[in-house]
Motif scaffolding. Structure first.
Motif, PDB file in Angstrom:
ATOM      1  N   MET A  56       8.098  -0.050  13.327  1.00 30.94           N
ATOM      2  CA  MET A  56       8.573  -0.960  12.288  1.00 30.94           C
ATOM      3  C   MET A  56       9.811  -1.714  12.749  1.00 30.94           C
ATOM      4  SD  MET A  56       7.861   1.267   8.896  1.00 30.94           S
ATOM      5  CE  MET A  56       8.967   0.304   7.906  1.00 30.94           C
TER       6      MET A  56
ATOM      7  N   ILE B  10      -4.686   4.789  11.106  1.00 30.22           N
ATOM      8  CA  ILE B  10      -3.343   4.226  10.980  1.00 30.22           C
ATOM      9  C   ILE B  10      -2.721   4.070  12.363  1.00 30.22           C
ATOM     10  CG2 ILE B  10      -1.030   4.685  10.079  1.00 30.22           C
ATOM     11  CD1 ILE B  10      -2.337   5.717   7.563  1.00 30.22           C
TER      12      ILE B  10
ATOM     13  N   PRO C  40      -2.143   8.028   1.589  1.00 27.26           N
ATOM     14  CA  PRO C  40      -2.381   6.583   1.503  1.00 27.26           C
ATOM     15  C   PRO C  40      -3.501   6.241   0.519  1.00 27.26           C
ATOM     16  CG  PRO C  40      -2.111   7.239   3.779  1.00 27.26           C
ATOM     17  CD  PRO C  40      -2.136   8.504   2.973  1.00 27.26           C
ATOM     18  N   GLY C  41      -4.454   7.153   0.340  1.00 27.16           N
ATOM     19  CA  GLY C  41      -5.538   6.905  -0.602  1.00 27.16           C
ATOM     20  C   GLY C  41      -5.038   6.678  -2.025  1.00 27.16           C
TER      21      GLY C  41
ATOM     22  N   LEU D 100       6.389   5.784  14.116  1.00 29.74           N
ATOM     23  CA  LEU D 100       6.105   4.782  13.091  1.00 29.74           C
ATOM     24  C   LEU D 100       7.366   3.974  12.781  1.00 29.74           C
ATOM     25  CD1 LEU D 100       3.861   6.786  10.602  1.00 29.74           C
ATOM     26  CD2 LEU D 100       3.164   4.984  12.135  1.00 29.74           C
TER      27      LEU D 100
ATOM     28  N   MET E  97     -14.839   4.153   2.170  1.00 31.85           N
ATOM     29  CA  MET E  97     -14.877   5.242   1.202  1.00 31.85           C
ATOM     30  C   MET E  97     -16.332   5.658   0.928  1.00 31.85           C
ATOM     31  SD  MET E  97     -12.798   4.865  -2.257  1.00 31.85           S
ATOM     32  CE  MET E  97     -11.238   5.646  -2.223  1.00 31.85           C
TER      33      MET E  97
ATOM     34  N   VAL F 284       6.409  10.452  12.966  1.00 30.62           N
ATOM     35  CA  VAL F 284       7.249   9.710  12.024  1.00 30.62           C
ATOM     36  C   VAL F 284       8.195   8.794  12.789  1.00 30.62           C
ATOM     37  CG1 VAL F 284       9.028   9.941  10.265  1.00 30.62           C
ATOM     38  CG2 VAL F 284       7.084  11.487  10.254  1.00 30.62           C
TER      39      VAL F 284
ATOM     40  N   GLN G 194       1.636   0.945   4.331  1.00 28.61           N
ATOM     41  CA  GLN G 194       0.751   2.103   4.410  1.00 28.61           C
ATOM     42  C   GLN G 194       1.269   3.116   5.433  1.00 28.61           C
ATOM     43  OE1 GLN G 194      -3.315   1.429   5.649  1.00 28.61           O
ATOM     44  NE2 GLN G 194      -3.975   3.157   4.427  1.00 28.61           N
ATOM     45  N   ALA G 195       1.757   2.609   6.564  1.00 30.77           N
ATOM     46  CA  ALA G 195       2.315   3.502   7.581  1.00 30.77           C
ATOM     47  C   ALA G 195       3.520   4.246   7.035  1.00 30.77           C
ATOM     48  CB  ALA G 195       2.703   2.703   8.821  1.00 30.77           C
ATOM     49  N   LEU G 196       4.303   3.560   6.212  1.00 35.56           N
ATOM     50  CA  LEU G 196       5.474   4.195   5.594  1.00 35.56           C
ATOM     51  C   LEU G 196       5.044   5.376   4.724  1.00 35.56           C
ATOM     52  CD1 LEU G 196       8.588   3.802   4.619  1.00 35.56           C
ATOM     53  CD2 LEU G 196       7.494   2.762   2.649  1.00 35.56           C
TER      54      LEU G 196
ATOM     55  N   LEU H  71       3.580  12.902   6.043  1.00 35.03           N
ATOM     56  CA  LEU H  71       3.750  13.854   7.146  1.00 35.03           C
ATOM     57  C   LEU H  71       5.075  14.582   7.015  1.00 35.03           C
ATOM     58  CD1 LEU H  71       2.482  11.815  10.222  1.00 35.03           C
ATOM     59  CD2 LEU H  71       1.297  13.591   8.952  1.00 35.03           C
ATOM     60  N   ALA H  72       6.119  13.842   6.671  1.00 35.09           N
ATOM     61  CA  ALA H  72       7.445  14.445   6.581  1.00 35.09           C
ATOM     62  C   ALA H  72       7.501  15.466   5.446  1.00 35.09           C
ATOM     63  CB  ALA H  72       8.502  13.361   6.374  1.00 35.09           C
TER      64      ALA H  72
ATOM     65  N   LEU I 177       0.847  -1.191   0.000  1.00 32.28           N
ATOM     66  CA  LEU I 177       0.000   0.000   0.000  1.00 32.28           C
ATOM     67  C   LEU I 177       0.883   1.242   0.000  1.00 32.28           C
ATOM     68  CD1 LEU I 177      -2.844  -1.019   2.463  1.00 32.28           C
ATOM     69  CD2 LEU I 177      -2.730  -1.245   0.000  1.00 32.28           C
TER      70      LEU I 177
ATOM     71  N   MET J 162      -1.443   0.648  14.213  1.00 33.20           N
ATOM     72  CA  MET J 162      -0.119   0.553  14.843  1.00 33.20           C
ATOM     73  C   MET J 162      -0.256   0.027  16.271  1.00 33.20           C
ATOM     74  SD  MET J 162       2.301   1.312  12.894  1.00 33.20           S
ATOM     75  CE  MET J 162       1.651   0.877  11.328  1.00 33.20           C
TER      76      MET J 162
ATOM     77  N   TYR K 142       2.295   7.037   4.941  1.00 34.21           N
ATOM     78  CA  TYR K 142       1.737   8.050   5.830  1.00 34.21           C
ATOM     79  C   TYR K 142       2.861   8.873   6.455  1.00 34.21           C
ATOM     80  CZ  TYR K 142      -1.343   9.851   9.491  1.00 34.21           C
ATOM     81  OH  TYR K 142      -2.058  10.644  10.336  1.00 34.21           O
ATOM     82  N   ALA K 143       3.892   8.178   6.925  1.00 36.69           N
ATOM     83  CA  ALA K 143       5.023   8.879   7.555  1.00 36.69           C
ATOM     84  C   ALA K 143       5.696   9.796   6.545  1.00 36.69           C
ATOM     85  CB  ALA K 143       6.017   7.866   8.112  1.00 36.69           C
TER      86      ALA K 143
ATOM     87  N   ILE L 210       2.182  -2.023   7.192  1.00 40.91           N
ATOM     88  CA  ILE L 210       3.477  -1.356   7.376  1.00 40.91           C
ATOM     89  C   ILE L 210       3.783  -0.455   6.186  1.00 40.91           C
ATOM     90  CG2 ILE L 210       5.949  -1.801   7.385  1.00 40.91           C
ATOM     91  CD1 ILE L 210       5.453  -4.007   9.303  1.00 40.91           C
TER      92      ILE L 210
ATOM     93  N   VAL M 205       4.890  16.430  14.087  1.00 41.66           N
ATOM     94  CA  VAL M 205       4.966  15.562  12.910  1.00 41.66           C
ATOM     95  C   VAL M 205       6.119  14.579  13.027  1.00 41.66           C
ATOM     96  CG1 VAL M 205       5.351  15.539  10.440  1.00 41.66           C
ATOM     97  CG2 VAL M 205       3.885  17.274  11.439  1.00 41.66           C
TER      98      VAL M 205
ATOM     99  N   PHE N 223     -12.038  -1.245   2.751  1.00 44.73           N
ATOM    100  CA  PHE N 223     -11.592   0.106   2.370  1.00 44.73           C
ATOM    101  C   PHE N 223     -12.656   0.770   1.505  1.00 44.73           C
ATOM    102  CE2 PHE N 223      -9.349   3.304  -0.009  1.00 44.73           C
ATOM    103  CZ  PHE N 223      -8.567   3.875   0.957  1.00 44.73           C
TER     104      PHE N 223
END
Lengths: 353, 516
Positions: free
Chosen positions: B496, B447, A279-280, B492, B326, B489, A156-158, A164-165, A65, B451, A160-161, A154, B485, B322
């Motif tokens: 991982m 999300i 993510p969408g 997350l 939506m 990050v 997807q979280a990547l 944000l960054a 994702l 997590m 997302y992160a 995971i 932010v 999903f």
């Protein structure tokens, strides 16, 4: 087999003719509008992204994702090059710094911007950066045997992160405005019809090459092993194959293809911003592949074209309905079309898959 | 024996009050004519009235300052009401000397004003121009001040006033007063006084160090509370997910939309209650079961209608849910509009609670912490104590044997999914009190919730609890250093890396989900 080839060649021929028809005078009956050329140029890039995702998901069972993130990283790499080419033509007229850096009070270019004034370097980065990221994430994930939905979450979280960054202004990538206002690429002004046609052909050639490469790859013994991993990973592992390395290779390759798609996309649309990381977007690419038919390369291309055609049509006719229709596609495909459009066509045609 | 003693004490008390108040009242009444005397007498009277500390003097002195005080024909002194003075009354005039006296007296009197806001303003005014003259006044006002926050301001002002005194003993007392408080302002006052009082440096520094220590503790406590608050929000959002994802092995990507719908149910219930005055105070308590039922119904329909066909195909379930999310989000957007909807919190949830040590916590967040713990306990009870929970656990452990024993597994699936969805609705009720109610309310939490579940260990409620509070606390501890932010990050990335060590999370569990 022959008819399929003919259909495919005809499709490519029609696509190839579009930019030429665009160059005809406007009153000519066969004239194709700028809008249509740019839209289809975008779809070709989406189709390359769909091929990348299909290679990982359809053939190796890695439902990523996060492919939208690899796409966006490729786009940002080329975007940085395009920003460097603006030079003193920016609003602030600074010879070195892009506008947003002048605005944010930078005095010199950050080190990671060095080298991006060369096209070759930027283009290489558009492939290497997504590949490297996929390599790190894939290595960590596959080594500890994270599979299935965990891997999806995971990735997807990547994404997302990263979103944000990249929304941060102090990252040196233009914050939430991203890059835009590009002027030229390789000496060609970006707003001219000829440049558009060249970019269109470059994308088309890239699509064909990626398609042929993926086809060749999946027909090799390596491709067979990949499919075996998708269907029963532990058995393949017990047979003595290093499944981690196999998956890692295909994941990195897939990310690089996605980066290539992003690199071709950005000059054509003229903008890249952090919303590409949302993510969408990544999961929308998944529905292209699922709708067309996962595990078939033609299906991925078909899915990308048809869903995006639907999107373009619907967002102009009834913009409020698009998200509902897309959502229903997500619902209908797993329930009604598990093999996608390709599966439907083949069942109707009576041909064996 | 005892009652009679009590009575006697009460009698003594009332006697004292009776003895004291007429004396003061006489003072007050006796002083009033002085306001109409010569300028010198006026100024003296004003000062004495100010020192008396009787709140009744405030409107009179205010009227005098605004040139609205009248001496009536019969000699009474009253403040003018209405536009024109009545027949036979004369306006009392003042000069600058009286004005100066008035300003001081009014400032002092405000310390005993019945209006808390005015008392606070007076304390602040005294704090700004600290003078040793105010010490007795502040001491008197402090003795009768009921509110803790105003007392704190008054103590600060008193410390400042004592520090400004010329006497060494008073200064020491001031340092002690300020050192006992734990406000940055007291610290600044002490630091400013350090240069002027070289002989007191050691004492001042001890006091400053004591304040620093307490401030640090308070900051730590507040960070802890914020982490707890974020953790409880995450717990609510993740708890339903832990049931559908962990227990059933279904990735519900529409979970965030269920949370959002719970918040919209709160909005709708509130709007219905607005029309019925009798129900108005109970809007929020009514929204809790309403949100649970609505989202549980949607969840049950979704399980029976769609997900049932996809068991054992988790990736397809992910896509399907999903899509459902939506559609739900867009339907809500078309129904309610894309802009934020307002939710009015009830009175008992508003305001800030000051804990001992000056730790400030917002009341609505404190309630949400309690609410999330209550929901967790209810969930545990439902799973451990009810027949439904027993059947659910049986189906999770071995579906076929459970079916053989006569459990209708399909019904249990639907109820489990409805239960998880209902908890998402409860999370929505809680979130409507602290976040904007908009169609994408859920996406912000989904999300993070995943997590929490992955970190805590799929299928383990204990893991969800610990996961939620750990992530909440770590997030809030990182925020001051890394920013909002970057903290997210980093978190997350941290998760991982954590999954590298423990791919199944903190608390790995066996069950249908564990086989995948």
């Amino acid at each position: 087999m022959n008819t399929r080839r003919l259909i495919l060649l005809g499709f490519i021929a029609v696509l190839a003719a579009l930019p030429l028809l665009n160059l005809l005078p406007e009153e000519h009956p066969l004239h194709v509008s700028d809008f249509l050329v740019s839209i289809i140029g975008k779809w070709i890039c989406y189709a390359i992204l769909a091929l990348a995702l299909d290679l990982a998901w359809g053939y190796a069972g890695i439902l990523s994702l996060g492919h939208g993130a690899f796409f966006a990283l490729g786009g940002y790499a080329i975007g940085m090059h395009l920003m460097r080419l603006i030079g003193p033509r920016g609003v602030y007229g600074h010879p070195v710094l892009p506008d947003f850096m002048v605005f944010l009070g930078y005095t010199e270019l950050p080190w990671y911007w060095l080298g991006f004034d060369w096209f070759i370097f930027a283009f290489a980065m558009a492939l290497i950066v997504p590949g490297l990221l996929a390599g790190i994430v894939g290595y960590l994930a596959f080594r500890s045997r994270i599979t299935g939905v965990y891997l999806s979450i995971i990735t997807q979280a990547l994404t997302y992160a990263l979103m944000l960054a990249f929304f941060r202004n102090d990252m040196g990538f233009g914050g939430n405005n991203g890059f835009t206002d590009f002027k030229e690429l390789l000496g060609m002004p970006l707003n001219s019809g000829h440049t558009r046609a060249i970019l269109f052909y470059a994308s088309l050639v890239a699509l064909i090459l990626v398609f042929l490469m993926c086809g060749a790859l999946t027909r090799t013994k390596y491709g067979r092993v990949l499919t075996a991993i998708r269907d029963a990973e532990s058995r393949v592992r017990f047979l003595g194959y290093d499944t981690t390395r196999h998956k890692l290779f295909v994941f990195v390759l897939s990310a690089m293809i996605a980066g290539l798609a992003g690199a071709l996309y950005v000059p054509q649309v003229g903008i890249i911003n952090p919303s590409e990381f949302s993510p969408g977007n990544s999961i929308e690419a998944v529905v292209w592949v699922a709708f067309g038919g996962r595990g078939t390369l033609v299906g991925a291309v078909l899915g990308a074209f048809s869903v995006n055609a639907l999107k373009t049509w619907l967002t102009s006719v009834a913009p409020d309905l698009w998200l509902i229709v897309l959502g229903c596609l997500f619902i209908a495909v797993p329930l009604l079309l598990p093999k996608g459009l390709i599966g439907l066509i083949r069942r109707r045609g009576g041909a064996k898959p | 024996m005892l009652p009679s003693l009590l009575l006697r004490c009460l009698g003594l008390f009332f006697g004292l009050v009776l003895l004291l108040s007429p004396a003061r009242a006489q003072d007050f009444d006796a002083l009033l004519p002085g306001l109409a005397g010569g300028f010198a007498q006026q100024a003296e009277t004003v000062e004495r009235l100010g020192a008396l500390g009787d709140p009744r003097a405030i409107p009179l002195l205010q009227a005098l300052a605004d040139a609205r005080l009248l001496r009536m024909a019969d000699g009474r002194i009253v403040a003018q009401e209405g536009a024109a003075p009545p027949e036979g009354a004369s306006l009392i005039r003042i000069n600058n000397r009286v004005r100066v006296a008035l300003r001081g007296a009014l400032g002092r009197l405000q310390l005993v004003s019945p209006e808390p806001a005015e008392r606070l303003r007076a304390a602040d005014a005294i704090l700004r121009n600290r003078s040793a003259d105010d010490i007795p006044l502040l001491e008197a006002a402090l003795a009768r001040e009921p509110r803790a926050d105003i007392r704190a301001r008054m103590e600060l002002a008193l410390g400042g006033a004592r520090l400004a005194s010329a006497e060494q003993a008073a200064k020491r007392a001031g340092i002690a007063t300020l050192g006992a408080s734990s406000s940055p302002e007291a610290r600044n006052l002490l630091l400013a006084a350090r240069a002027a009082n070289p002989d007191l440096t050691a004492e001042i520094e001890t006091a400053v160090a004591a304040i620093d220590r307490r401030l640090q503790m308070r900051r730590a406590a507040e960070t802890f509370f914020q982490g707890l608050s974020l953790g409880s929000v995450l717990l609510l959002a993740a708890l339903g997910l832990a049931i559908t994802f962990g227990v059933m092995g279904v990735i519900n990507m529409a979970h965030g939309e269920f949370v959002m719908i719970g918040a919209y149910v709160t909005v709708v219930v509130q709007e219905i209650c607005r029309d019925i005055p009798a129900l108005q105070p109970y809007a929020l308590p009514l929204a809790i079961p309403a949100a649970f039922l609505v989202t549980a119904a949607i969840g049950a329909a979704m399980e029976r209608g769609l997900i049932r066909h996809l068991y054992g195909r988790p990736l397809e379930t992910l896509l399907l849910t999903f899509g459902v999310g939506m559609v739900l989000q867009q339907v809500v957007r078309l129904t309610f509009g894309a802009q934020n909807r307002e939710v009015i919190s009830p009175d008992w949830m508003m305001g800030t609670l000051i804990l001992p040590g000056g730790v400030a916590i917002t009341q609505n967040r404190a309630w949400i912490i309690l609410f999330s713990i209550a929901v967790l306990l209810a969930t545990l009870a439902a799973i451990r104590l009810t027949r439904f929970g027993l059947e659910m656990r049986a189906v999770v452990q071995n579906r076929r044997i459970a079916a053989t024993m006569g459990i209708r597994t399909g019904r249990v699936d639907a109820m489990t999914f409805a239960f998880g969805s209902g908890i998402a609705g409860l999370a929505g009720v809680a979130l409507s009190q602290i976040d904007n109610v908009s169609p994408n309310l859920g996406t912000g939490y989904i999300i993070d919730s995943f997590m929490v579940v992955v970190f805590g260990g799929v299928g383990s409620l204990m893991g969800t609890l610990i996961g939620a509070f750990t992530l909440g606390l770590v997030n809030k501890v990182l925020e001051p250093y890394a920013g909002v932010v970057l903290a997210k990050v980093l978190l997350l990335v941290g998760i991982m890396l954590f999954i590298q060590r423990r791919p199944k999370g903190l608390f790995a569990l066996k069950g249908r989900a564990a086989d995948q």
